[in-house]
Design a protein around this motif. Structure first.
Motif, PDB file in Angstrom:
ATOM      1  N   ASP A  78       0.833  -1.202   0.000  1.00 10.52           N
ATOM      2  CA  ASP A  78       0.000   0.000   0.000  1.00 10.52           C
ATOM      3  C   ASP A  78       0.868   1.252   0.000  1.00 10.52           C
ATOM      4  OD1 ASP A  78      -1.952  -1.920   0.259  1.00 10.52           O
ATOM      5  OD2 ASP A  78      -2.735  -1.187   2.166  1.00 10.52           O
ATOM      6  N   ASN A 102      -7.252   6.465  -9.653  1.00 14.20           N
ATOM      7  CA  ASN A 102      -7.892   5.268 -10.203  1.00 14.20           C
ATOM      8  C   ASN A 102      -6.863   4.167 -10.484  1.00 14.20           C
ATOM      9  OD1 ASN A 102     -10.327   3.939 -11.264  1.00 14.20           O
ATOM     10  ND2 ASN A 102      -9.219   4.036 -13.200  1.00 14.20           N
ATOM     11  N   ILE A 105      -5.826   2.621  -7.210  1.00 15.47           N
ATOM     12  CA  ILE A 105      -6.868   1.705  -6.731  1.00 15.47           C
ATOM     13  C   ILE A 105      -6.773   0.372  -7.472  1.00 15.47           C
ATOM     14  CG2 ILE A 105      -9.373   1.320  -6.700  1.00 15.47           C
ATOM     15  CD1 ILE A 105      -9.600   4.400  -6.167  1.00 15.47           C
ATOM     16  N   ASN A 106      -6.552   0.435  -8.781  1.00 19.53           N
ATOM     17  CA  ASN A 106      -6.414  -0.805  -9.567  1.00 19.53           C
ATOM     18  C   ASN A 106      -5.207  -1.621  -9.112  1.00 19.53           C
ATOM     19  OD1 ASN A 106      -8.692  -0.240 -11.080  1.00 19.53           O
ATOM     20  ND2 ASN A 106      -7.545   0.710 -12.748  1.00 19.53           N
ATOM     21  N   ALA A 108      -3.936  -1.596  -6.103  1.00 18.58           N
ATOM     22  CA  ALA A 108      -4.291  -2.153  -4.792  1.00 18.58           C
ATOM     23  C   ALA A 108      -5.185  -3.378  -4.941  1.00 18.58           C
ATOM     24  CB  ALA A 108      -4.980  -1.090  -3.941  1.00 18.58           C
ATOM     25  N   LYS A 109      -6.136  -3.313  -5.855  1.00 18.16           N
ATOM     26  CA  LYS A 109      -7.030  -4.462  -6.076  1.00 18.16           C
ATOM     27  C   LYS A 109      -6.260  -5.672  -6.585  1.00 18.16           C
ATOM     28  CE  LYS A 109     -11.266  -1.861  -6.859  1.00 18.16           C
ATOM     29  NZ  LYS A 109     -12.263  -1.400  -7.844  1.00 18.16           N
ATOM     30  N   LYS A 110      -5.219  -5.421  -7.359  1.00 14.91           N
ATOM     31  CA  LYS A 110      -4.440  -6.521  -7.930  1.00 14.91           C
ATOM     32  C   LYS A 110      -3.414  -7.082  -6.950  1.00 14.91           C
ATOM     33  CE  LYS A 110      -1.718  -7.765 -11.969  1.00 14.91           C
ATOM     34  NZ  LYS A 110      -1.250  -7.343 -13.294  1.00 14.91           N
ATOM     35  N   SER A 112      -2.921  -6.067  -3.336  1.00 15.36           N
ATOM     36  CA  SER A 112      -3.051  -5.934  -1.894  1.00 15.36           C
ATOM     37  C   SER A 112      -4.364  -6.528  -1.398  1.00 15.36           C
ATOM     38  CB  SER A 112      -2.901  -4.455  -1.500  1.00 15.36           C
ATOM     39  OG  SER A 112      -2.574  -4.341  -0.133  1.00 15.36           O
ATOM     40  N   GLU A 114      -8.368  -6.637   0.276  1.00 16.39           N
ATOM     41  CA  GLU A 114      -9.670  -6.091  -0.111  1.00 16.39           C
ATOM     42  C   GLU A 114      -9.871  -4.681   0.420  1.00 16.39           C
ATOM     43  OE1 GLU A 114     -13.338  -8.265   0.440  1.00 16.39           O
ATOM     44  OE2 GLU A 114     -12.285 -10.139   0.017  1.00 16.39           O
ATOM     45  N   SER A 116      -7.562  -2.482   1.093  1.00 14.52           N
ATOM     46  CA  SER A 116      -6.511  -1.542   0.683  1.00 14.52           C
ATOM     47  C   SER A 116      -6.981  -0.525  -0.344  1.00 14.52           C
ATOM     48  CB  SER A 116      -5.304  -2.299   0.143  1.00 14.52           C
ATOM     49  OG  SER A 116      -4.659  -2.968   1.201  1.00 14.52           O
ATOM     50  N   SER A 117      -7.795  -0.941  -1.293  1.00 10.08           N
ATOM     51  CA  SER A 117      -8.210   0.011  -2.329  1.00 10.08           C
ATOM     52  C   SER A 117      -8.998   1.168  -1.726  1.00 10.08           C
ATOM     53  CB  SER A 117      -9.008  -0.679  -3.434  1.00 10.08           C
ATOM     54  OG  SER A 117     -10.180  -1.272  -2.916  1.00 10.08           O
ATOM     55  N   HIS A 121      -7.657   4.988  -1.627  1.00 13.14           N
ATOM     56  CA  HIS A 121      -8.542   5.998  -2.213  1.00 13.14           C
ATOM     57  C   HIS A 121      -8.802   7.127  -1.217  1.00 13.14           C
ATOM     58  CE1 HIS A 121     -12.560   7.545  -3.600  1.00 13.14           C
ATOM     59  NE2 HIS A 121     -11.800   7.700  -4.665  1.00 13.14           N
TER      60      HIS A 121
END
Length: 136
Positions: A78, A102, A105-106, A108-110, A112, A114, A116-117, A121
């Motif tokens: 993160d 954005n 966030i993408n 983090a989704k990939k 880290s 759930e 984290s995004s 943000h």
């Protein structure tokens, strides 16, 4: 190579730089040269240099805008994502902050958790909002 792919590689280099504790900055620059292609190499070196040189200021911004965690306790992935995003906002004015957030966030989704995004943000959004208030 897309800009998103280059961003992913830069985030990984920042993560390695932070987690190993022994990697020298020159090694990080060499990794940029090895892993990035074309125009992304020059941009990557510029961003990496800016982030390394302004790391304390970037971390202070993150700490000031994070309500729950300080950089010392944050997941390293993160932290690397937020440092990269703030580096892009500071050193590459070509990309609007909303796009940078954005992309963060993408990442983090990939890479880290759930949660984290949303966390990323919130922190980055707070920084952008406070910057806009100080300018206006």
């Amino acid at each position: 190579m897309t800009r998103s792919e280059a961003r992913e590689i830069l985030m990984q280099i920042l993560y390695e730089l932070d987690t190993t504790g022994a990697m020298e900055n020159e090694t990080a620059y060499r990794l940029v040269d090895e892993r990035l292609k074309g125009n992304h190499k020059k941009r990557g070196r510029m961003l990496l240099a800016g982030i390394i040189n302004d790391k304390d200021d970037i971390d202070s911004l993150i700490n000031a805008n994070s309500k729950s965690w300080k950089t010392a306790r944050m997941p390293k992935v993160d932290l690397a994502i937020m440092r990269l995003a703030l580096g892009e906002m500071r050193f590459d004015e070509e990309i609007p902050p909303a796009v940078v957030i954005n992309e963060a966030i993408n990442l983090a989704k990939k890479f880290s958790t759930e949660q984290s995004s949303g966390f990323i943000h919130g922190v980055l959004g707070s920084i952008v909002n406070s910057d806009e208030k100080s300018k206006g």
